[in-house]
Every structure is written in structure tokens, then in C-alpha cells.
Design a protein around this motif. Structure first.
Motif, PDB file in Angstrom:
ATOM      1  N   ILE A  98     -44.700  16.173   3.312  1.00 25.76           N
ATOM      2  CA  ILE A  98     -45.229  17.281   2.700  1.00 25.76           C
ATOM      3  C   ILE A  98     -44.170  18.522   2.769  1.00 25.76           C
ATOM      4  N   SER A  99     -44.278  19.102   1.850  1.00 26.90           N
ATOM      5  CA  SER A  99     -43.649  20.611   1.671  1.00 26.90           C
ATOM      6  C   SER A  99     -44.435  21.497   2.250  1.00 26.90           C
ATOM      7  N   THR A 100     -43.601  21.863   3.360  1.00 30.71           N
ATOM      8  CA  THR A 100     -44.381  23.042   3.972  1.00 30.71           C
ATOM      9  C   THR A 100     -43.449  24.016   4.497  1.00 30.71           C
ATOM     10  N   GLN A 101     -44.081  24.887   5.404  1.00 33.99           N
ATOM     11  CA  GLN A 101     -43.175  25.677   6.323  1.00 33.99           C
ATOM     12  C   GLN A 101     -42.748  25.115   7.298  1.00 33.99           C
ATOM     13  N   VAL A 102     -41.529  25.444   7.724  1.00 27.25           N
ATOM     14  CA  VAL A 102     -41.001  24.916   9.149  1.00 27.25           C
ATOM     15  C   VAL A 102     -41.506  25.591  10.395  1.00 27.25           C
ATOM     16  N   LYS A 103     -41.953  24.898  11.168  1.00 29.28           N
ATOM     17  CA  LYS A 103     -42.668  25.344  12.522  1.00 29.28           C
ATOM     18  C   LYS A 103     -42.124  24.346  13.531  1.00 29.28           C
TER      19      LYS A 103
ATOM     20  N   ASP B  97     -36.576  18.637  13.945  1.00 31.71           N
ATOM     21  CA  ASP B  97     -36.063  18.009  13.049  1.00 31.71           C
ATOM     22  C   ASP B  97     -34.692  18.510  12.258  1.00 31.71           C
ATOM     23  N   PRO B  98     -33.511  18.486  12.315  1.00 30.66           N
ATOM     24  CA  PRO B  98     -32.358  19.141  11.513  1.00 30.66           C
ATOM     25  C   PRO B  98     -32.984  18.728   9.981  1.00 30.66           C
ATOM     26  N   ASP B  99     -33.364  17.447   9.581  1.00 31.86           N
ATOM     27  CA  ASP B  99     -33.567  17.320   8.009  1.00 31.86           C
ATOM     28  C   ASP B  99     -34.744  17.759   7.766  1.00 31.86           C
ATOM     29  N   TYR B 100     -35.636  18.224   8.476  1.00 35.87           N
ATOM     30  CA  TYR B 100     -36.911  18.883   8.233  1.00 35.87           C
ATOM     31  C   TYR B 100     -36.735  20.417   8.048  1.00 35.87           C
ATOM     32  N   LEU B 101     -35.804  21.081   9.048  1.00 34.45           N
ATOM     33  CA  LEU B 101     -35.450  22.388   8.962  1.00 34.45           C
ATOM     34  C   LEU B 101     -34.454  22.636   7.425  1.00 34.45           C
ATOM     35  N   ARG B 102     -33.636  21.545   7.203  1.00 36.65           N
ATOM     36  CA  ARG B 102     -32.926  21.718   5.900  1.00 36.65           C
ATOM     37  C   ARG B 102     -33.642  21.602   4.705  1.00 36.65           C
ATOM     38  N   THR B 103     -34.563  20.709   4.652  1.00 41.31           N
ATOM     39  CA  THR B 103     -35.213  20.409   3.422  1.00 41.31           C
ATOM     40  C   THR B 103     -36.731  20.906   3.123  1.00 41.31           C
TER      41      THR B 103
ATOM     42  N   SER C  64     -40.392  13.484  11.638  1.00 41.14           N
ATOM     43  CA  SER C  64     -39.894  14.586  12.367  1.00 41.14           C
ATOM     44  C   SER C  64     -40.457  14.626  13.877  1.00 41.14           C
ATOM     45  N   ASP C  65     -41.832  14.216  14.188  1.00 43.29           N
ATOM     46  CA  ASP C  65     -42.274  13.921  15.475  1.00 43.29           C
ATOM     47  C   ASP C  65     -41.514  13.132  16.334  1.00 43.29           C
ATOM     48  N   ILE C  66     -40.862  11.917  15.532  1.00 46.56           N
ATOM     49  CA  ILE C  66     -40.211  11.129  16.193  1.00 46.56           C
ATOM     50  C   ILE C  66     -38.874  11.626  16.774  1.00 46.56           C
ATOM     51  N   TYR C  67     -38.243  12.595  15.809  1.00 50.03           N
ATOM     52  CA  TYR C  67     -37.202  13.412  16.368  1.00 50.03           C
ATOM     53  C   TYR C  67     -37.409  14.302  17.459  1.00 50.03           C
ATOM     54  N   SER C  68     -38.509  14.855  17.605  1.00 48.95           N
ATOM     55  CA  SER C  68     -38.782  15.736  18.838  1.00 48.95           C
ATOM     56  C   SER C  68     -39.294  14.767  19.989  1.00 48.95           C
ATOM     57  N   PHE C  69     -39.528  13.655  19.801  1.00 48.38           N
ATOM     58  CA  PHE C  69     -39.939  12.767  20.996  1.00 48.38           C
ATOM     59  C   PHE C  69     -38.586  12.031  21.401  1.00 48.38           C
TER      60      PHE C  69
END
Length: 434
Positions: A308-313, A320-326, A333-338
């Protein structure tokens, strides 16, 4: 696309919900008496038309926003909120859509408070939150909290103030009252999004929604009361006795169960987007419940969609750095936070500790270096008792965290795989900790 059935190892509710009541528009409750005069078949026909209208609204196409905002919460690290293109209209929920969706997605006989206008502030005594979320009146919530007495205040955050309350049947609840005159567009979307998402889920490791209020300048969410603080408080020692290694493992399993349910066993997969220690509430029996769904997003039903292309929150240190970058949001992204949360459980440290020596300020980086150097015992929270079993559990949990924190999303395990690995640790050392 048919959802996969759960394995015997992880047991969850099915996530399926039935619409056992007719549709109501937010502003049409006042005409409830007239509605009773209509026939059953005409009610069903009107409900079907409204459902079709909702689907037309939901799938009417993406919208875009270009604003930029950074938000920090009292007592918490910086939250990132940068706007990009949106691929799902769930970020733009109308009042009537939220209420109808909440009503539609709870199983069991659903009842709103009968014979009440949206603007009257009055409700009947026949309200039954036991069968799904309801719209409370402000007077009811005043009574439940003794007029929002400071003595009943149990927390404060970006949303506003949280109070402990008691409903008229004795049910204890947490009442989240938003700050007045602070309703920006983004904030209002988070309020509606939390109601909508909570109305779609039901799991023992997720905080339950009882109801809400949106009237004039009041925005309130009423949820299950969990009376033993959050995980961060327990790791800091502000809740008395510090958690032992076995208790931390059980909390990790509970959180993994909750996220697995969101990702795999709901009708439409849900990405939480804000997994962090302050959003993990702890019961008196030291079981974990995931809370705060203001940032949650539903995954696209399109089988060809990969993100999903969306705002970073999210909160600094957990995003997730990859989410922050792209700006591309996926379940990974939840897996990274976990993974960050698992490091937090083992080390007892916050993700970012600015007062530490430079090499130790980013907890994940410091902890992963300790794992590479075979010095997990130095990474472990100093309050933990050292034993062969506790050190082995800490090492295995850190190895799982390393997989979750992989730079490439494809290298991260699914949350269901995380549950299975945690259960394997529990089976291996369960007898030792008893």
C-alpha cells in the motif's frame, strides 16, 4: 481469495462476522419509531441499497494529500507522519460509514442506543455493549468517570487523556477523551480509523471496543480496561516486580498471536503500523493485549497488489526503514516493529536511549552487535536472573529478532512463523521455568 485455516499450533477466532441487524445512518436514529412501522422486507431492501452505497464509496478510487507533519507524543518518541499517495479510501472514513461498518462487522445481536438523536445527548437504558459497540451519550461517560475526575485519570498521550470508568452494569472500561480544539484532518482520520478497525476484530490478545462518542466538540473512544499498565512500565520497573525471562517470552507469544490474527485471520488483513511497548497492555495475570489502532490500515483485496502506498506513520525506533524510504507499507513492516519489541523485551532498553554512550544509543544496532559477538548475556536486562536456561532463551529470542529486522522484507519471516518459533522456544524451556 479464501483465507487459510489456522494450524493446530495457533488457535484464533475465525474473524468472520455476520450482519445480524439492519443498517442505520448516523443521523437517522431519531426516526427509529417510524422505522419500526416498516415491513421486514422493506428494511432489508433499504439496507441492501445502503450496503451497495458503502461499497461504491469505499472503492471509488484513491485520493491524494501532500501535507507534511511530524507529531510527538508526551512521554514517547517522535512519530513520523509524512503524506504520500493513498491507495485505499479507508483513510477517509465518513461518519455514517464508520458507524455502519462498526455495526456490520460485529457478530451477535447488535444494538445502538435506541430512540436517540445524534444531537440530543440522551440515550436509553437498554444499551447492550455486550453484543457490540454502541454510541454513548456524554452524560453516560460523565457518570462513568465521575465527571472526568482527575482521580480516575490513568494515562495521557497524543490522543488525549485516558480515564478509568465504570458503566452502569459495573463493567470497567478505559475512556479515551480527545483534547478539544485539536482536531486536524489527520487526527480526525485516526479517530475514525481506530473505531472502524476495532469494530472488525475480536481476539483475546487485542483490546476490545465497547463504543464511542462523536458529538459537537467531544471525541471519545470506550475500550476494554486493562488495569496493569503497559509493557514499557513493566520493563522500567514502575509497576513493581520486574518481569522474568519466562514472562517476557509469554508476552512476546501473546503479541505475536495478536498480530498473526490481524495479518492472517481477519476478513481483510490489517496492518497495525504502531507496534511498540507502550501499546502493549498487561493484564493482572501478565498476559498481553495489543492496543491503539489509530494508524492501522486494511490490506488491499487486490491479489496482484504487493503493498500500500501511503503516509509513513509510526514511532521513532520502531518504523521499518524500508517503509520510511519507499512509503510502501506491507505486513512485513509490522514484523520489523515486532523485532524491535523482542529486543526491547530481552534488553529492557528503549529503542532509542540518547543518554547512553554513542555506540549504545540505538538499541537494536547495539544488541545485534552483541549477538554477533556471542555476548547476548551482556545484552540481557541487568535485572534478569542469569541461568543457562534464561541465557539460552534470550539468545534464541535475539536470533528471531534478527530475522524480523532483516533489511530486505523478503528475508523477514511471517508473523505466523514467528509464533511457531516462539512456541518452539517455550516447549524447549517450559519445564525449566516452572
Amino acid at each position: 481469495m479464501r483465507r487459510k485455516a489456522p494450524t493446530p499450533l495457533v488457535l484464533f477466532p475465525s474473524g468472520k462476522h455476520q450482519n445480524l441487524d439492519s443498517e442505520y445512518n448516523w443521523s437517522s436514529v431519531a426516526s427509529d419509531h417510524q422505522e419500526r412501522k416498516t415491513s421486514v422486507f422493506s428494511v432489508i431492501r433499504r439496507a441492501a441499497k445502503k450496503v451497495a452505497g458503502v461499497f461504491a464509496f469505499v472503492f471509488s478510487g484513491p485520493r491524494k494529500s501532500t501535507s507534511e507533519e511530524c507529531r510527538s507524543e508526551p512521554g514517547d518518541s517522535l512519530s513520523v507522519d509524512r503524506e504520500s499517495s493513498f491507495s485505499s479510501s479507508t483513510d477517509y472514513l465518513s461518519d455514517s460509514y464508520v458507524v455502519r461498518a462498526a455495526k456490520r462487522n460485529f457478530s451477535g445481536p447488535y444494538r445502538f442506543s435506541g430512540s436517540r438523536s445524534k444531537y440530543s445527548g440522551k440515550s436509553s437504558s437498554s444499551k447492550t455493549w455486550h453484543f457490540g459497540p454502541v454510541i454513548f451519550s456524554f452524560e453516560e461517560l460523565q457518570k462513568a468517570t465521575e465527571n472526568f475526575s482527575p482521580a480516575n485519570q490513568i494515562g495521557e498521550g497524543g490522543f488525549g487523556t485516558v480515564y478509568k470508568g465504570r458503566l452502569h452494569d459495573g463493567t470497567l472500561v478505559a475512556i479515551k477523551r480527545a483534547r478539544k480544539n485539536n482536531y486536524g484532518r489527520s487526527w480526525l482520520l485516526e479517530f475514525k480509523n481506530e473505531i472502524y478497525t476495532l469494530s472488525k476484530i475480536e481476539h483475546m490478545n487485542l483490546v476490545r471496543l465497547y463504543g464511542f462518542l462523536e458529538h459537537e466538540d467531544e471525541r471519545v473512544i470506550v475500550v476494554e480496561y486493562v488495569g496493569n499498565g503497559n509493557l514499557r512500565e513493566h520493563l522500567d520497573g514502575s509497576k513493581g516486580k520486574r518481569l522474568e525471562m519466562a514472562e517476557r517470552l509469554e508476552i512476546a507469544i501473546d503479541v505475536a498471536h495478536a498480530i498473526t490474527y490481524l495479518h492472517t485471520y481477519t476478513d481483510t488483513p490489517i496492518i497495525h503500523r504502531d507496534i511498540k511497548a507502550t501499546n502493549i497492555l498487561i493484564t493482572e495475570k501478565l498476559r498481553a493485549k495489543v492496543a491503539d489502532f489509530g494508524f492501522a490500515r486494511l490490506v488491499s483485496e487486490d491479489e496482484g497488489a504487493t503493498h500500500i502506498s501511503t503516509q509513513v506513520k509510526g514511532s521513532a525506533g520502531y518504523v521499518d526503514p524500508d517503509y520510511l524510504r519507499t512509503f510502501q507499507l506491507t505486513e512485513k513492516s509490522d514484523i520489523y516493529s515486532f523485532g524491535v519489541l523482542v529486543v526491547e523485551l530481552v534488553s529492557g532498553r528503549r529503542p532509542i536511549e540518547s543518554k547512553r554512550p554513542r555506540k549504545e544509543r540505538l538499541t537494536v544496532k547495539w544488541a545485534m552487535q552483541g549477538l554477533r559477538d556471542d555476548e547476548v548475556v551482556l545484552v540481557m536486562d541487568p535485572v534478569l536472573r542469569r541461568s543457562q536456561a534464561s541465557i539460552s532463551v534470550a539468545e534464541k529470542m535475539m536470533r528471531l529478532a534478527r530475522q524480523c529486522l532483516a533489511s530486505a522484507r523478503s528475508d523477514r519471516p511471517s508473523m505466523k512463523e514467528c509464533v511457531e518459533m516462539l512456541w518452539a522456544i517455550r516447549r524447549e524451556f517450559g519445564e525449566v521455568f516452572r
